[in-house]
Scaffold this motif. Structure first.
Motif, PDB file in Angstrom:
ATOM      1  N   PHE A 189      -4.020   8.940  -8.726  1.00  0.00           N
ATOM      2  CA  PHE A 189      -3.682   7.728  -7.991  1.00  0.00           C
ATOM      3  C   PHE A 189      -2.228   7.369  -8.241  1.00  0.00           C
ATOM      4  CE2 PHE A 189      -4.115   3.506  -6.335  1.00  0.00           C
ATOM      5  CZ  PHE A 189      -3.379   2.694  -7.191  1.00  0.00           C
ATOM      6  N   VAL A 190      -1.545   6.912  -7.197  1.00  0.00           N
ATOM      7  CA  VAL A 190      -0.152   6.486  -7.325  1.00  0.00           C
ATOM      8  C   VAL A 190      -0.011   4.979  -7.078  1.00  0.00           C
ATOM      9  CG1 VAL A 190       2.191   6.710  -6.403  1.00  0.00           C
ATOM     10  CG2 VAL A 190       0.729   8.742  -6.627  1.00  0.00           C
ATOM     11  N   ALA A 191      -0.555   4.509  -5.962  1.00  0.00           N
ATOM     12  CA  ALA A 191      -0.383   3.098  -5.599  1.00  0.00           C
ATOM     13  C   ALA A 191      -1.396   2.723  -4.535  1.00  0.00           C
ATOM     14  CB  ALA A 191       1.029   2.846  -5.069  1.00  0.00           C
ATOM     15  N   HIS A 192      -1.665   1.416  -4.450  1.00  0.00           N
ATOM     16  CA  HIS A 192      -2.441   0.939  -3.311  1.00  0.00           C
ATOM     17  C   HIS A 192      -1.896  -0.400  -2.838  1.00  0.00           C
ATOM     18  CE1 HIS A 192      -5.529  -1.316  -6.044  1.00  0.00           C
ATOM     19  NE2 HIS A 192      -4.815  -2.216  -5.414  1.00  0.00           N
ATOM     20  N   ILE A 193      -2.269  -0.723  -1.599  1.00  0.00           N
ATOM     21  CA  ILE A 193      -1.942  -2.017  -1.022  1.00  0.00           C
ATOM     22  C   ILE A 193      -3.207  -2.550  -0.373  1.00  0.00           C
ATOM     23  CG2 ILE A 193      -1.105  -1.044   1.173  1.00  0.00           C
ATOM     24  CD1 ILE A 193       1.028  -3.310   1.145  1.00  0.00           C
ATOM     25  N   ARG A 194      -3.510  -3.804  -0.648  1.00  0.00           N
ATOM     26  CA  ARG A 194      -4.726  -4.403  -0.110  1.00  0.00           C
ATOM     27  C   ARG A 194      -4.427  -5.159   1.178  1.00  0.00           C
ATOM     28  NH1 ARG A 194      -7.919  -7.114  -5.015  1.00  0.00           N
ATOM     29  NH2 ARG A 194      -9.630  -6.937  -3.516  1.00  0.00           N
ATOM     30  N   TRP A 195      -5.462  -5.654   1.816  1.00  0.00           N
ATOM     31  CA  TRP A 195      -5.295  -6.362   3.090  1.00  0.00           C
ATOM     32  C   TRP A 195      -4.383  -7.571   2.909  1.00  0.00           C
ATOM     33  CZ3 TRP A 195      -6.581 -11.470   3.360  1.00  0.00           C
ATOM     34  CH2 TRP A 195      -7.390 -11.967   2.310  1.00  0.00           C
ATOM     35  N   SER A 196      -4.368  -8.114   1.687  1.00  0.00           N
ATOM     36  CA  SER A 196      -3.550  -9.294   1.395  1.00  0.00           C
ATOM     37  C   SER A 196      -2.094  -8.937   1.110  1.00  0.00           C
ATOM     38  CB  SER A 196      -4.130 -10.012   0.176  1.00  0.00           C
ATOM     39  OG  SER A 196      -4.127  -9.152  -0.944  1.00  0.00           O
ATOM     40  N   ASP A 197      -1.769  -7.656   1.153  1.00  0.00           N
ATOM     41  CA  ASP A 197      -0.443  -7.129   0.817  1.00  0.00           C
ATOM     42  C   ASP A 197      -0.170  -7.091  -0.681  1.00  0.00           C
ATOM     43  OD1 ASP A 197       1.489  -8.240   3.727  1.00  0.00           O
ATOM     44  OD2 ASP A 197       0.171  -6.516   3.405  1.00  0.00           O
ATOM     45  N   SER A 198      -1.177  -7.379  -1.490  1.00  0.00           N
ATOM     46  CA  SER A 198      -0.987  -7.199  -2.925  1.00  0.00           C
ATOM     47  C   SER A 198      -0.963  -5.699  -3.226  1.00  0.00           C
ATOM     48  CB  SER A 198      -2.089  -7.889  -3.714  1.00  0.00           C
ATOM     49  OG  SER A 198      -3.342  -7.274  -3.480  1.00  0.00           O
ATOM     50  N   THR A 199      -0.143  -5.325  -4.177  1.00  0.00           N
ATOM     51  CA  THR A 199       0.037  -3.917  -4.499  1.00  0.00           C
ATOM     52  C   THR A 199      -0.254  -3.650  -5.975  1.00  0.00           C
ATOM     53  OG1 THR A 199       2.393  -4.333  -4.859  1.00  0.00           O
ATOM     54  CG2 THR A 199       1.750  -3.465  -2.705  1.00  0.00           C
ATOM     55  N   TYR A 200      -0.522  -2.391  -6.253  1.00  0.00           N
ATOM     56  CA  TYR A 200      -0.772  -1.958  -7.623  1.00  0.00           C
ATOM     57  C   TYR A 200      -0.232  -0.547  -7.760  1.00  0.00           C
ATOM     58  CZ  TYR A 200      -3.161  -0.745 -11.931  1.00  0.00           C
ATOM     59  OH  TYR A 200      -3.435  -0.350 -13.209  1.00  0.00           O
ATOM     60  N   ARG A 240       9.930   2.014  -9.627  1.00  0.00           N
ATOM     61  CA  ARG A 240      10.622   3.047  -8.847  1.00  0.00           C
ATOM     62  C   ARG A 240      10.037   3.191  -7.442  1.00  0.00           C
ATOM     63  NH1 ARG A 240      10.349   8.242 -10.322  1.00  0.00           N
ATOM     64  NH2 ARG A 240       8.295   8.066 -11.314  1.00  0.00           N
ATOM     65  N   PHE A 241       8.741   3.032  -7.311  1.00  0.00           N
ATOM     66  CA  PHE A 241       8.069   3.195  -6.020  1.00  0.00           C
ATOM     67  C   PHE A 241       7.646   1.829  -5.487  1.00  0.00           C
ATOM     68  CE2 PHE A 241       6.223   7.770  -6.616  1.00  0.00           C
ATOM     69  CZ  PHE A 241       7.483   8.221  -6.976  1.00  0.00           C
ATOM     70  N   THR A 242       7.707   1.693  -4.173  1.00  0.00           N
ATOM     71  CA  THR A 242       7.252   0.471  -3.519  1.00  0.00           C
ATOM     72  C   THR A 242       6.405   0.832  -2.311  1.00  0.00           C
ATOM     73  OG1 THR A 242       9.264  -0.711  -4.177  1.00  0.00           O
ATOM     74  CG2 THR A 242       7.944  -1.684  -2.428  1.00  0.00           C
ATOM     75  N   MET A 243       5.206   0.279  -2.284  1.00  0.00           N
ATOM     76  CA  MET A 243       4.323   0.513  -1.147  1.00  0.00           C
ATOM     77  C   MET A 243       4.335  -0.710  -0.243  1.00  0.00           C
ATOM     78  SD  MET A 243       0.377   1.777  -1.196  1.00  0.00           S
ATOM     79  CE  MET A 243      -0.455   2.274   0.338  1.00  0.00           C
ATOM     80  N   SER A 244       4.334  -0.445   1.067  1.00  0.00           N
ATOM     81  CA  SER A 244       4.342  -1.545   2.039  1.00  0.00           C
ATOM     82  C   SER A 244       3.534  -1.123   3.258  1.00  0.00           C
ATOM     83  CB  SER A 244       5.772  -1.901   2.440  1.00  0.00           C
ATOM     84  OG  SER A 244       6.411  -0.790   3.049  1.00  0.00           O
TER      85      SER A 244
END
Length: 119
Positions: free
Chosen positions: A47-58, A66-70
């Motif tokens: 796993f690297v990252a996730h984004i939820r329906w609320s736009d919260s990220t992990y 270093r990484f940003t998910m959008s």
């Protein structure tokens, strides 16, 4: 059915940046948890990252800062901006969709895009 197509991978020098895209079709993904995973040669997929329906990220610890998910719901697309890349980031990167938030199970996957970071 959800079809996911990743793009944006390539060869980059250490310290460089890449932006991965995951374009979805078949269904609107705005309400889904979307994830990025990667698999390096000889290693298990992680796993690297996730984004939820609320736009919260992990993010996994190794990529934090270093990484940003959008996500862009108008384009039905999610992104992974990868900065300060390291050789250990070399892997095939996969996008996935979890259509049921309650379970968090990723039930749709893309075909992957190769990211290679040279030292």
């Amino acid at each position: 059915q959800v079809q996911l197509v990743e793009s944006g991978g390539g060869l980059v020098q250490a310290g460089g940046s890449l932006r991965l895209s995951c374009a979805a079709s078949g269904r609107t993904i705005s309400s889904y948890r979307m994830g990025w995973f990667r698999q390096a040669p000889g290693k298990e997929r992680e796993f690297v990252a996730h984004i939820r329906w609320s736009d919260s990220t992990y993010y996994v610890d190794s990529v934090k800062g270093r990484f940003t998910m959008s996500r862009d719901n108008a384009k039905n697309t999610v992104y992974l901006q990868m900065n300060s890349l390291k050789p250990e980031d070399t892997a095939v990167y996969y996008c996935a969709a979890a259509t049921k938030e309650a379970t968090g199970v990723y039930d749709y996957w893309g075909q992957g895009t190769q990211v290679t970071v040279s030292s």
